[in-house]
Design a protein around this motif. Structure first.
Motif, PDB file in Angstrom:
ATOM      1  N   GLY A 279       0.804  -1.221   0.000  1.00  0.00           N
ATOM      2  CA  GLY A 279       0.000   0.000   0.000  1.00  0.00           C
ATOM      3  C   GLY A 279       0.838   1.272   0.000  1.00  0.00           C
ATOM      4  N   THR A 280       1.886   1.307   0.815  1.00  0.00           N
ATOM      5  CA  THR A 280       2.717   2.511   0.880  1.00  0.00           C
ATOM      6  C   THR A 280       3.450   2.746  -0.431  1.00  0.00           C
ATOM      7  OG1 THR A 280       4.473   1.172   1.864  1.00  0.00           O
ATOM      8  CG2 THR A 280       3.047   2.375   3.364  1.00  0.00           C
ATOM      9  N   TYR A 281       3.897   1.683  -1.083  1.00  0.00           N
ATOM     10  CA  TYR A 281       4.642   1.821  -2.338  1.00  0.00           C
ATOM     11  C   TYR A 281       3.733   2.227  -3.498  1.00  0.00           C
ATOM     12  CZ  TYR A 281       7.990  -0.735   0.475  1.00  0.00           C
ATOM     13  OH  TYR A 281       8.828  -1.130   1.490  1.00  0.00           O
ATOM     14  N   ALA A 282       2.467   1.842  -3.430  1.00  0.00           N
ATOM     15  CA  ALA A 282       1.540   2.158  -4.518  1.00  0.00           C
ATOM     16  C   ALA A 282       0.956   3.561  -4.408  1.00  0.00           C
ATOM     17  CB  ALA A 282       0.409   1.137  -4.547  1.00  0.00           C
ATOM     18  N   ILE A 333      -3.725  -6.262 -10.191  1.00  0.00           N
ATOM     19  CA  ILE A 333      -2.459  -6.319 -10.935  1.00  0.00           C
ATOM     20  C   ILE A 333      -1.981  -4.904 -11.275  1.00  0.00           C
ATOM     21  CG2 ILE A 333      -1.427  -7.004 -13.140  1.00  0.00           C
ATOM     22  CD1 ILE A 333      -3.115  -9.556 -12.986  1.00  0.00           C
ATOM     23  N   TYR A 334      -2.913  -4.017 -11.623  1.00  0.00           N
ATOM     24  CA  TYR A 334      -2.524  -2.623 -11.887  1.00  0.00           C
ATOM     25  C   TYR A 334      -1.896  -1.994 -10.650  1.00  0.00           C
ATOM     26  CZ  TYR A 334      -2.834   2.399 -12.538  1.00  0.00           C
ATOM     27  OH  TYR A 334      -2.531   3.739 -12.592  1.00  0.00           O
ATOM     28  N   VAL A 335      -2.510  -2.216  -9.479  1.00  0.00           N
ATOM     29  CA  VAL A 335      -1.974  -1.656  -8.232  1.00  0.00           C
ATOM     30  C   VAL A 335      -0.582  -2.226  -7.954  1.00  0.00           C
ATOM     31  CG1 VAL A 335      -2.323  -1.470  -5.737  1.00  0.00           C
ATOM     32  CG2 VAL A 335      -4.284  -1.293  -7.282  1.00  0.00           C
ATOM     33  N   ILE A 336      -0.394  -3.518  -8.193  1.00  0.00           N
ATOM     34  CA  ILE A 336       0.907  -4.156  -7.972  1.00  0.00           C
ATOM     35  C   ILE A 336       1.967  -3.560  -8.902  1.00  0.00           C
ATOM     36  CG2 ILE A 336       2.172  -6.340  -8.134  1.00  0.00           C
ATOM     37  CD1 ILE A 336      -0.471  -7.743  -7.361  1.00  0.00           C
ATOM     38  N   ILE A 337       1.598  -3.313 -10.162  1.00  0.00           N
ATOM     39  CA  ILE A 337       2.537  -2.722 -11.119  1.00  0.00           C
ATOM     40  C   ILE A 337       2.934  -1.311 -10.687  1.00  0.00           C
ATOM     41  CG2 ILE A 337       2.775  -1.877 -13.490  1.00  0.00           C
ATOM     42  CD1 ILE A 337       1.010  -4.222 -14.372  1.00  0.00           C
ATOM     43  N   VAL A 338       1.956  -0.533 -10.211  1.00  0.00           N
ATOM     44  CA  VAL A 338       2.253   0.821  -9.724  1.00  0.00           C
ATOM     45  C   VAL A 338       3.231   0.756  -8.557  1.00  0.00           C
ATOM     46  CG1 VAL A 338       1.262   2.822  -8.554  1.00  0.00           C
ATOM     47  CG2 VAL A 338       0.098   1.835 -10.535  1.00  0.00           C
ATOM     48  N   ALA A 339       3.001  -0.169  -7.630  1.00  0.00           N
ATOM     49  CA  ALA A 339       3.901  -0.318  -6.486  1.00  0.00           C
ATOM     50  C   ALA A 339       5.293  -0.734  -6.941  1.00  0.00           C
ATOM     51  CB  ALA A 339       3.332  -1.351  -5.511  1.00  0.00           C
ATOM     52  N   PHE A 340       5.359  -1.600  -7.930  1.00  0.00           N
ATOM     53  CA  PHE A 340       6.655  -2.070  -8.445  1.00  0.00           C
ATOM     54  C   PHE A 340       7.441  -0.919  -9.072  1.00  0.00           C
ATOM     55  CE2 PHE A 340       9.206  -3.804 -11.974  1.00  0.00           C
ATOM     56  CZ  PHE A 340      10.039  -4.656 -11.251  1.00  0.00           C
ATOM     57  N   LEU A 341       6.746   0.037  -9.690  1.00  0.00           N
ATOM     58  CA  LEU A 341       7.396   1.169 -10.347  1.00  0.00           C
ATOM     59  C   LEU A 341       7.698   2.321  -9.394  1.00  0.00           C
ATOM     60  CD1 LEU A 341       5.331   1.245 -13.667  1.00  0.00           C
ATOM     61  CD2 LEU A 341       7.628   0.318 -13.308  1.00  0.00           C
ATOM     62  N   GLY A 403      -0.012 -15.771   0.554  1.00  0.00           N
ATOM     63  CA  GLY A 403       0.271 -14.510  -0.113  1.00  0.00           C
ATOM     64  C   GLY A 403       1.261 -13.632   0.627  1.00  0.00           C
ATOM     65  N   ALA A 404       1.247 -13.676   1.957  1.00  0.00           N
ATOM     66  CA  ALA A 404       2.050 -12.736   2.744  1.00  0.00           C
ATOM     67  C   ALA A 404       3.528 -13.090   2.804  1.00  0.00           C
ATOM     68  CB  ALA A 404       1.482 -12.665   4.161  1.00  0.00           C
ATOM     69  N   ILE A 405       3.854 -14.374   2.865  1.00  0.00           N
ATOM     70  CA  ILE A 405       5.264 -14.767   3.006  1.00  0.00           C
ATOM     71  C   ILE A 405       6.108 -14.323   1.813  1.00  0.00           C
ATOM     72  CG2 ILE A 405       6.830 -16.738   3.155  1.00  0.00           C
ATOM     73  CD1 ILE A 405       4.826 -18.095   4.955  1.00  0.00           C
ATOM     74  N   PRO A 406       5.714 -14.606   0.563  1.00  0.00           N
ATOM     75  CA  PRO A 406       6.530 -14.109  -0.557  1.00  0.00           C
ATOM     76  C   PRO A 406       6.576 -12.591  -0.631  1.00  0.00           C
ATOM     77  CG  PRO A 406       4.483 -15.104  -1.354  1.00  0.00           C
ATOM     78  CD  PRO A 406       4.607 -15.452   0.081  1.00  0.00           C
ATOM     79  N   MET A 407       5.497 -11.897  -0.215  1.00  0.00           N
ATOM     80  CA  MET A 407       5.517 -10.439  -0.242  1.00  0.00           C
ATOM     81  C   MET A 407       6.527  -9.897   0.760  1.00  0.00           C
ATOM     82  SD  MET A 407       3.684  -9.556  -2.665  1.00  0.00           S
ATOM     83  CE  MET A 407       3.982  -7.833  -2.353  1.00  0.00           C
ATOM     84  N   TYR A 408       6.634 -10.540   1.917  1.00  0.00           N
ATOM     85  CA  TYR A 408       7.644 -10.113   2.890  1.00  0.00           C
ATOM     86  C   TYR A 408       9.042 -10.262   2.304  1.00  0.00           C
ATOM     87  CZ  TYR A 408      10.684 -10.123   6.957  1.00  0.00           C
ATOM     88  OH  TYR A 408      11.702  -9.853   7.840  1.00  0.00           O
ATOM     89  N   LEU A 409       9.292 -11.356   1.624  1.00  0.00           N
ATOM     90  CA  LEU A 409      10.610 -11.592   1.023  1.00  0.00           C
ATOM     91  C   LEU A 409      10.901 -10.567  -0.068  1.00  0.00           C
ATOM     92  CD1 LEU A 409      10.535 -15.499   0.770  1.00  0.00           C
ATOM     93  CD2 LEU A 409      11.735 -14.108   2.468  1.00  0.00           C
ATOM     94  N   LEU A 410       9.910 -10.278  -0.897  1.00  0.00           N
ATOM     95  CA  LEU A 410      10.105  -9.320  -1.979  1.00  0.00           C
ATOM     96  C   LEU A 410      10.385  -7.914  -1.455  1.00  0.00           C
ATOM     97  CD1 LEU A 410       7.296 -10.428  -4.467  1.00  0.00           C
ATOM     98  CD2 LEU A 410       9.754 -10.732  -4.749  1.00  0.00           C
ATOM     99  N   VAL A 411       9.717  -7.542  -0.350  1.00  0.00           N
ATOM    100  CA  VAL A 411       9.852  -6.190   0.190  1.00  0.00           C
ATOM    101  C   VAL A 411      11.121  -6.041   1.025  1.00  0.00           C
ATOM    102  CG1 VAL A 411       8.833  -4.496   1.765  1.00  0.00           C
ATOM    103  CG2 VAL A 411       7.383  -5.704   0.132  1.00  0.00           C
ATOM    104  N   ASN A 412      11.385  -6.990   1.935  1.00  0.00           N
ATOM    105  CA  ASN A 412      12.435  -6.811   2.925  1.00  0.00           C
ATOM    106  C   ASN A 412      13.726  -7.556   2.640  1.00  0.00           C
ATOM    107  OD1 ASN A 412      10.979  -5.213   5.136  1.00  0.00           O
ATOM    108  ND2 ASN A 412       9.578  -6.909   4.784  1.00  0.00           N
ATOM    109  N   VAL A 413      13.673  -8.595   1.829  1.00  0.00           N
ATOM    110  CA  VAL A 413      14.886  -9.365   1.539  1.00  0.00           C
ATOM    111  C   VAL A 413      15.453  -8.990   0.170  1.00  0.00           C
ATOM    112  CG1 VAL A 413      15.857 -11.666   1.255  1.00  0.00           C
ATOM    113  CG2 VAL A 413      14.130 -11.260   3.022  1.00  0.00           C
ATOM    114  N   TYR A 414      14.599  -8.999  -0.831  1.00  0.00           N
ATOM    115  CA  TYR A 414      15.060  -8.725  -2.189  1.00  0.00           C
ATOM    116  C   TYR A 414      14.889  -7.265  -2.600  1.00  0.00           C
ATOM    117  CZ  TYR A 414      15.004 -13.802  -2.355  1.00  0.00           C
ATOM    118  OH  TYR A 414      15.221 -15.129  -2.080  1.00  0.00           O
TER     119      TYR A 414
END
Length: 427
Positions: A279-282, A333-341, A403-414
């Motif tokens: 949410g914060t990234y998007a 998916i649109y929200v996820i892409i916005v957060a990724f960018l 859903g939450a475990i991979p998101m934690y890895l993507l945000v805080n590890v990778y």
């Protein structure tokens, strides 16, 4: 079923009772604009919270194992008492120690706060299973009352936060890269003590439901004609003084039921596992005020979905549910892409971009919440086994964990997502 004064009284008590489900955890999310200002994790804190809440699914897992062992002998009301009482204590502890810091591996972390959120998450995720299971004791038409109460656990924190004046637009002093924020009307401590009072009210409502005669005429017995456990199940419910006997329908096949469980689980994977973590990234790339507004608007999506179910339609066929799920997924998916960018997504720092991303966020939440409601109503009315809602609640919580475990890895590890801080130049 004739809806008399006792029916509406029972519905009202169920709404108040359901306030103890997700009120405290939702309150933490809404209060984030204030909490992160004193948290050493900063705006990475939401991903920590998402992981803590996801790992708290150990609670539903334990309940599932107990259900497999004890079947109909497992009384969900015992766990409801535990969940409410421990929730009151934990919420009181957060009110007092939410900003306490500890050192781990030479770095400061909000350890005590995260532990308490994990505990609250354990109680709340477990309530998704036990509260749904509890509704087998009441007429099917009362299920929407439970969903309405759960939806208010999102709206109430939002209203409190708007009164409190949480967040808002950051002020950037001259030649400084550190933002300053206006003081709230009341503290984080007072905010969580209000929740303690509300959860206490929920406990009183549950006691009235259990020990008064108000809900007596709206309780049900589930009758199985051919099940080998029919006699024991019927006997376990004979302790209630029901005036309505509900013979369960056999119109829903197991294949249809499992299909609904899959959609419910995938919906929870996105709405509870993925979207809160990003949410914060998007939203922050469009301004601090945009994030503040989103924290107030998004919680409205839950009660709005219940109103759609109550006044328009609360049961849909499988194809319609699938179509709504696909639409909600595409929007997500649109929200996820916005957060990724982030920190420089399309239309960043613009009002139009903020309106677009917040609208997509809101619509995704609305559709997923509505899916959750219509699936629950369909299972309650058509699935021929008393444990249908129990396993539905368990499936949604497992989706959250996945859903939450991979998101934690993507945000805080990778570090796939990059944050956008106020008073700093980007793009």
């Amino acid at each position: 079923m004739q809806r008399n004064k006792r029916f509406y009284s029972t519905a009202f008590l169920l709404v108040i009772f359901a306030l103890s489900t997700w009120l405290d955890v939702n309150g933490v999310w809404v209060e984030l604009p204030l909490i992160v200002n004193e948290a050493p994790e900063g705006w990475a804190l939401p991903s920590y919270l998402t992981l803590a809440i996801a790992l708290s699914n150990i609670g539903p897992l334990i309940i599932v194992l107990l259900k497999l062992c004890f079947k109909q002998r497992l009384n969900e009301r015992i766990f409801i008492y535990i969940e409410i009482i421990v929730g009151i204590i934990s919420c009181a502890l957060i009110a007092q120690y939410w900003n306490k810091r500890s050192y781990i591996a030479g770095r400061e972390h909000s350890v005590f706060f995260l532990i308490l959120v994990f505990l609250l998450g354990t109680l709340d995720t477990t309530s998704s299973v036990t509260y749904a299971d509890y509704m087998k004791r009441y007429h099917a038409s009362l299920l929407n009352a439970l969903y309405l109460g759960e939806s208010l656990t999102s709206l109430i924190p939002s209203v409190l936060a708007s009164i409190q004046g949480v967040g808002g637009e950051a002020t950037c002093p001259a030649n400084s890269t550190y933002a300053e924020y206006s003081s709230p009307r009341f503290s984080v401590q007072v905010y969580f003590w209000i929740f303690v009072a509300i959860i206490l009210l929920s406990l009183f409502a549950f006691l009235i439901l259990e020990f008064s005669s108000i809900a007596k005429s709206n309780r049900t017995i589930i009758v199985y004609d051919s099940s080998p456990i029919a006699s024991s199940n019927e006997l376990s419910l004979q302790t209630e003084p029901p005036s309505v006997i509900l013979a369960t329908s056999t119109s829903m096949t197991k294949k249809y039921y499992y299909g609904l469980l899959i959609i419910g689980s995938l919906s929870s994977l996105i709405i509870y596992g993925i979207l809160p973590a990003i949410g914060t990234y998007a939203v922050l790339p469009y301004s601090q005020r945009a994030y503040y507004i989103s924290s107030l608007i998004l919680p409205i999506s839950n009660p709005f979905s219940v109103l759609i179910g109550v006044f328009i339609r609360s049961i849909l066929n499988f194809i319609t549910i699938s179509i709504i799920f696909i639409i909600a997924t595409c929007i997500s998916i649109y929200v996820i892409i916005v957060a990724f960018l982030s920190p420089c997504p399309p239309l960043h720092d613009s009002t139009g971009g903020a309106i677009l991303v917040i609208s997509c966020y809101f619509l995704a939440y609305l559709l997923f919440y509505y899916i959750r409601l219509v699936i629950g109503n369909r299972i309650r009315q058509e699935y021929p086994h008393e444990s249908g809602l129990f396993w539905y609640g368990a499936a949604t919580q497992m989706g959250t964990l996945i859903g939450a475990i991979p998101m934690y890895l993507l945000v805080n590890v990778y570090n796939v997502f990059q944050s956008r801080n106020a008073c700093q130049a980007y793009c």
